[in-house]
Enzyme design. Structure first.
Site, PDB file in Angstrom:
ATOM      1  CE  LYS A  10      -3.976   2.107   0.497  1.00 57.77           C
ATOM      2  NZ  LYS A  10      -3.755   2.768  -0.807  1.00 57.77           N
TER       3      LYS A  10
ATOM      4  CE  LYS B 276       4.161   7.679   5.533  1.00 56.37           C
ATOM      5  NZ  LYS B 276       3.960   8.675   4.480  1.00 56.37           N
TER       6      LYS B 276
ATOM      7  CE  LYS C 117       4.694   7.455  -2.591  1.00 56.04           C
ATOM      8  NZ  LYS C 117       3.929   8.057  -1.493  1.00 56.04           N
TER       9      LYS C 117
ATOM     10  N   GLY D 196      -2.881   8.275  -4.227  1.00 52.30           N
ATOM     11  CA  GLY D 196      -2.263   9.468  -4.810  1.00 52.30           C
ATOM     12  C   GLY D 196      -1.000   9.870  -4.077  1.00 52.30           C
ATOM     13  CG  ASP D 197       3.248  11.070  -3.204  1.00 58.05           C
ATOM     14  OD1 ASP D 197       3.197  10.933  -1.977  1.00 58.05           O
ATOM     15  OD2 ASP D 197       4.191  11.655  -3.767  1.00 58.05           O
TER      16      ASP D 197
ATOM     17  CB  THR E 247      -2.401  13.557   4.269  1.00 60.28           C
ATOM     18  OG1 THR E 247      -2.730  12.373   3.552  1.00 60.28           O
ATOM     19  CG2 THR E 247      -0.927  13.543   4.628  1.00 60.28           C
TER      20      THR E 247
ATOM     21  CG  ASN F  89      -4.493  16.011  -0.580  1.00 62.97           C
ATOM     22  OD1 ASN F  89      -3.987  15.410   0.364  1.00 62.97           O
ATOM     23  ND2 ASN F  89      -5.786  15.994  -0.807  1.00 62.97           N
TER      24      ASN F  89
ATOM     25  CB  SER G  78      -5.686   4.714   1.941  1.00 62.14           C
ATOM     26  OG  SER G  78      -5.572   5.787   1.056  1.00 62.14           O
TER      27      SER G  78
HETATM   28  P1  NDP Z   1       0.372  17.734  -4.383  1.00 65.90           P
HETATM   29  O1  NDP Z   1       0.859  17.383  -5.737  1.00 65.90           O
HETATM   30  O2  NDP Z   1      -1.068  17.902  -4.127  1.00 65.90           O
HETATM   31  O3  NDP Z   1       1.104  19.071  -3.867  1.00 65.90           O
HETATM   32  C1  NDP Z   1       2.485  19.152  -3.796  1.00 65.90           C
HETATM   33  C2  NDP Z   1       2.859  20.565  -3.421  1.00 65.90           C
HETATM   34  O4  NDP Z   1       4.264  20.640  -3.194  1.00 65.90           O
HETATM   35  C3  NDP Z   1       2.559  21.559  -4.526  1.00 65.90           C
HETATM   36  O5  NDP Z   1       2.294  22.809  -3.950  1.00 65.90           O
HETATM   37  C4  NDP Z   1       3.874  21.573  -5.289  1.00 65.90           C
HETATM   38  O6  NDP Z   1       4.085  22.739  -6.062  1.00 65.90           O
HETATM   39  C5  NDP Z   1       4.861  21.504  -4.169  1.00 65.90           C
HETATM   40  N1  NDP Z   1       6.110  20.933  -4.636  1.00 65.90           N
HETATM   41  C6  NDP Z   1       6.288  19.777  -5.320  1.00 65.90           C
HETATM   42  N2  NDP Z   1       7.573  19.605  -5.629  1.00 65.90           N
HETATM   43  C7  NDP Z   1       8.210  20.678  -5.135  1.00 65.90           C
HETATM   44  C8  NDP Z   1       9.550  21.091  -5.134  1.00 65.90           C
HETATM   45  N3  NDP Z   1      10.519  20.350  -5.724  1.00 65.90           N
HETATM   46  N4  NDP Z   1       9.866  22.263  -4.513  1.00 65.90           N
HETATM   47  C9  NDP Z   1       8.892  23.009  -3.918  1.00 65.90           C
HETATM   48  N5  NDP Z   1       7.595  22.663  -3.911  1.00 65.90           N
HETATM   49  C10 NDP Z   1       7.269  21.517  -4.505  1.00 65.90           C
HETATM   50  O7  NDP Z   1       1.006  16.633  -3.414  1.00 65.90           O
HETATM   51  P2  NDP Z   1       0.573  16.237  -1.933  1.00 65.90           P
HETATM   52  O8  NDP Z   1       0.097  17.444  -1.216  1.00 65.90           O
HETATM   53  O9  NDP Z   1      -0.272  15.048  -2.022  1.00 65.90           O
HETATM   54  O10 NDP Z   1       1.974  15.762  -1.345  1.00 65.90           O
HETATM   55  C11 NDP Z   1       2.856  16.654  -0.638  1.00 65.90           C
HETATM   56  C12 NDP Z   1       3.811  15.840   0.201  1.00 65.90           C
HETATM   57  O11 NDP Z   1       3.059  15.061   1.154  1.00 65.90           O
HETATM   58  C13 NDP Z   1       4.683  14.828  -0.539  1.00 65.90           C
HETATM   59  O12 NDP Z   1       5.921  14.705   0.115  1.00 65.90           O
HETATM   60  C14 NDP Z   1       3.921  13.521  -0.380  1.00 65.90           C
HETATM   61  O13 NDP Z   1       4.755  12.406  -0.523  1.00 65.90           O
HETATM   62  C15 NDP Z   1       3.427  13.685   1.051  1.00 65.90           C
HETATM   63  N6  NDP Z   1       2.282  12.861   1.425  1.00 65.90           N
HETATM   64  C16 NDP Z   1       1.105  12.923   0.734  1.00 65.90           C
HETATM   65  C17 NDP Z   1       0.026  12.159   1.130  1.00 65.90           C
HETATM   66  C18 NDP Z   1      -1.305  12.272   0.474  1.00 65.90           C
HETATM   67  O14 NDP Z   1      -2.256  11.658   0.986  1.00 65.90           O
HETATM   68  N7  NDP Z   1      -1.466  13.017  -0.596  1.00 65.90           N
HETATM   69  C19 NDP Z   1       0.152  11.206   2.244  1.00 65.90           C
HETATM   70  C20 NDP Z   1       1.400  11.285   2.969  1.00 65.90           C
HETATM   71  C21 NDP Z   1       2.422  12.066   2.546  1.00 65.90           C
HETATM   72  P3  NDP Z   1       3.785  22.749  -7.651  1.00 65.90           P
HETATM   73  O15 NDP Z   1       2.320  23.001  -7.767  1.00 65.90           O
HETATM   74  O16 NDP Z   1       4.642  23.825  -8.195  1.00 65.90           O
HETATM   75  O17 NDP Z   1       4.181  21.400  -8.177  1.00 65.90           O
END
Ligand code: NDP
Length: 449
Positions: free
Chosen positions: A86, A110, A122, A161-162, A205, A236, A381
């Site tokens: 997962k 986790k 992943k 998603g991620d 999250t 997200n 999830s």
């Molecule tokens: P999204 O794609 O919804 O959002 C990602 C955000 O981070 C966007 O604002 C994006 O900006 C920014 N970002 C991405 N890459 C970079 C970078 N290199 N430098 C600066 N900003 C960056 O992703 P999530 O919110 O889902 O995920 C965010 C983090 O949380 C990740 O590390 C993910 O692995 C982790 N996570 C997510 C979960 C989930 O349920 N979604 C669960 C647990 C952890 P831009 O729009 O410019 O790309």
């Protein structure tokens, strides 16, 4: 350096993010390996760092100009000791083996911490959804799923998603999976509410992260009420972290995307947050447009080669990195301390370098690692999988209450494990030890496989 970690480092040269994640866990579990010698004898740590399976494939699709595009697709099925694989799918140009192995490795611990039977996995692609039309994203998702569908299933491996994979991408992938398999099943989570999704999964999250921070503060008879908060990201996790901060009486001051960040001295309120959601989720715009609309905000563009991230250089009480890996280093950690930050909880995976974490802990900051504080997403999830399995639909209140309880359990098990090994209050050590021992014991039970 002892032989266990040396073997892993030697075998995975050229994968810096993966090695960073491995070293971070290893340092915490040394006392456990020393205490229970069978873990070393059975080479449990080395086995845990070797994915059970890495699937790598070509993804060909046609863009709107009818030109052929070629991307790389991956799924890493890392560890199934405690349940089906997962973990999320990431679509971002930086995706490679090192990034997905670090994410899959973190996911093992986790998922164990949530108390739900889920192994670690992943996947993703170097495909960049940014700037693509909806139809291009759809064709890519269909092409990606034409291979991935052979490897997943509701009892085998359940992706979610991620970064770069939200409701739109999950929808297209689920549609493709259903057509290929002729089966309507919960092989993906994060689905739409009308076709198998769970209420509160989109929020989970970010909400879970803030519940966790609230539990940390409660150990000091404190709360988020009136606390100013630095948040990074605007996707997200960041959006729903800000929403829960507001609900609990806190004040988010910043958020960002990969081009830069905004600092709003008056705070990001409910109306401004709605603007961000519309901007990022519907219009797919850039965060600098926030500062064009709200004059209380200042936009700072990211500078390539900067030795620190200026977002973290503002006075506040709490910091929630919610964008991506290594978005804060040692210098950023020093800036957080200088600016009065007393709680740091990670929404993103591995957003702070190992040196930065050490600075925070050494200076008495309450620090929560992502594998504990962002576990609410995968936990919900797990709740979506349970609802799919039994054909149930729980109310938003029911799911949020379960999420809150799970975050409380994760929080308490981190503290308990840390205390057991003489590191009272150390969430980093506690999360790694609690997650590791559960998976390690399951691997011992199941023999040498
Ligand atoms: P999204 O794609 O919804 O959002 C990602 C955000 O981070 C966007 O604002 C994006 O900006 C920014 N970002 C991405 N890459 C970079 C970078 N290199 N430098 C600066 N900003 C960056 O992703 P999530 O919110 O889902 O995920 C965010 C983090 O949380 C990740 O590390 C993910 O692995 C982790 N996570 C997510 C979960 C989930 O349920 N979604 C669960 C647990 C952890 P831009 O729009 O410019 O790309």
């Amino acid at each position: 350096m002892d032989q266990t970690i040396k073997t892993v480092l030697d075998k995975n040269q050229g994968e810096p993010e993966f090695l960073q994640a491995v070293e971070e866990v290893y340092e915490s579990v040394i006392p456990v390996l020393d205490k229970k010698s069978i873990y070393r004898k059975e080479r449990i740590f080395e086995r845990m760092t070797e994915p059970e399976r890495i699937i790598s494939f070509r993804v060909c699709w046609e863009d709107d100009n009818q030109d052929v595009q070629i991307n790389r697709g991956f799924r890493i099925q890392f560890n199934s000791a405690i349940g089906p694989y997962k973990g999320g799918l990431r679509f971002h140009p930086t995706v490679n083996h090192s990034i997905l192995k670090f994410l899959g490795f973190e996911q093992i611990f986790k998922n164990a911490l949530t108390g739900i039977a889920m192994g670690g996995g992943k996947g993703g692609s170097d495909f960049d959804p940014k700037g693509k039309s909806d139809r291009e994203v759809m064709r890519f998702c269909q092409a990606y799923m034409s291979e991935l569908s052979h490897h997943i299933g509701h009892r085998i491996d359940v992706p979610a998603g991620d970064i770069g994979v939200g409701a739109r991408e999950i929808g297209y992938m689920f549609g493709a999976y259903k057509m290929i398999k002729n089966e309507f099943s919960g092989a993906l989570t994060g689905k739409g509410i009308d076709w198998g999704g769970s209420l509160i999964r989109p929020e989970a999250t970010g909400y879970g992260l803030i519940f966790f921070a609230q539990y940390m503060l409660e150990t000091h008879n404190d709360s988020l009420e009136g606390k100013s908060c630095l948040v990074s990201g605007s996707g997200n996790v960041a959006q729903y972290a800000m929403q829960k901060i507001l609900q609990l009486g806190g004040k988010p001051l910043t958020c960002s995307d990969s081009s830069g960040f905004i600092y709003d001295e008056e705070g990001i309120d409910v109306e401004k947050l709605e603007f961000i959601k519309e901007l990022k989720n519907v219009k797919r715009g850039r965060i600098k447009e926030y500062a064009e609309k709200y004059k209380s905000a200042v936009y700072t563009a990211s500078e390539k080669g900067d030795d620190h991230n200026p977002l973290w250089d503002h006075k506040a009480d709490c910091a929630f990195p919610c964008a991506t890996q290594n978005e804060a280093n040692e210098k950023d950690a020093e800036n957080m301390i200088k600016n009065g930050i007393s709680v740091v909880a990670e929404g993103a995976n591995m957003p702070i370098s190992n040196e930065g974490i050490k600075v925070l802990i050494d200076n008495g900051v309450m620090y929560a690692p992502g594998k504990a504080s962002n576990a609410g997403g995968v936990a919900t999830s797990g709740l979506e999988m349970a609802q799919n399995y039994y054909g149930l639909k729980w109310s938003a209140d029911q799911v949020e209450e379960q999420l809150r309880q799970i975050m409380k359990n994760v929080h308490d098990s981190c503290l308990k494990a840390a205390e057991k090994y003489g590191m009272k209050g150390n969430y980093q050590a506690g999360a790694n030890i609690a997650g590791f021992t559960k998976v390690a014991d399951s691997m011992l039970d199941q023999g040498i496989i």
